[in-house]
Design a protein around this motif. Structure first.
Motif, mmCIF file in Angstrom:
data_model
loop_
_atom_site.group_PDB
_atom_site.id
_atom_site.type_symbol
_atom_site.label_atom_id
_atom_site.label_comp_id
_atom_site.label_asym_id
_atom_site.label_seq_id
_atom_site.Cartn_x
_atom_site.Cartn_y
_atom_site.Cartn_z
ATOM 1 N N GLY A 20 0.828 -1.192 0.000
ATOM 2 C CA GLY A 20 0.000 0.000 0.000
ATOM 3 C C GLY A 20 0.863 1.242 0.000
ATOM 4 N N TRP A 21 0.246 2.347 -0.391
ATOM 5 C CA TRP A 21 0.928 3.636 -0.397
ATOM 6 C C TRP A 21 -0.014 4.675 0.198
ATOM 7 N N GLY A 22 0.578 5.697 0.800
ATOM 8 C CA GLY A 22 -0.219 6.764 1.386
ATOM 9 C C GLY A 22 0.445 8.111 1.209
ATOM 10 N N THR A 23 -0.381 9.131 1.017
ATOM 11 C CA THR A 23 0.096 10.496 0.835
ATOM 12 C C THR A 23 -0.783 11.447 1.634
ATOM 13 N N LEU A 24 -0.149 12.298 2.407
ATOM 14 C CA LEU A 24 -0.828 13.354 3.163
ATOM 15 C C LEU A 24 -0.362 14.687 2.602
ATOM 16 N N MET A 25 -1.326 15.567 2.269
ATOM 17 C CA MET A 25 -0.992 16.889 1.743
ATOM 18 C C MET A 25 -1.692 17.946 2.585
ATOM 19 N N ARG A 26 -0.965 19.040 2.857
ATOM 20 C CA ARG A 26 -1.535 20.174 3.575
ATOM 21 C C ARG A 26 -1.175 21.460 2.839
#
Length: 146
Positions: A20-26
């Protein structure tokens, strides 16, 4: 140019295995989370995919502070990719670059943005990295079908 803080992470249960992969953007007080997974992959592929998907999700060029815990991704972009491209996507040993299609996709996305690369130690308490890791594990669960 809009500024975006981004954290990415990949996960794999078995290597190769379910990943799996995950990305958090702010940016501008808003937050966006992305994740996904694959049934048969490697951790390196998931680390690359997290960055590619995060950058591709941005509709216009941005200034990005990109936090990664993958030396593979960071070294690839900052040290190895220039030579690979010069050598027709071959290593110094004249062998094809592993994950070439992902490196090429990453190269295309990197060219769209101004990126400041920041390495963070994984599982060391960085809140953005911890959330990206949790998202990557959600991607594993999604790929697993649970």
């Amino acid at each position: 140019m809009t500024h975006v803080d981004m954290w990415t992470d990949g996960a794999c249960k078995g290597n190769p295995g379910i990943g799996g992969w995950g990305t958090l953007m702010r940016s501008g007080g808003k937050e966006r989370e992305l994740f996904g997974g694959e049934k048969e992959t490697t951790n390196n592929r998931m680390e690359l995919t997290a960055v590619i998907e995060g950058l591709a999700a941005l509709k216009r060029p941005c200034h990005i502070t990109l936090h990664v815990d993958s030396q593979y991704v960071m070294n690839g972009v900052q040290s190895w990719m220039k030579g690979w491209k010069r050598n027709g996507w071959k290593t110094r040993d004249k062998k094809p670059v592993k994950n070439q299609e992902l490196w090429m996709a990453l190269d295309e996305q990197v060219a769209r943005h101004q990126i400041e690369w920041v390495w963070v130690k994984g599982h060391a308490g960085d809140p953005g990295n911890e959330r990206a890791d949790a998202l990557a594990n959600m991607g594993v669960d999604e790929a697993r079908g649970s």
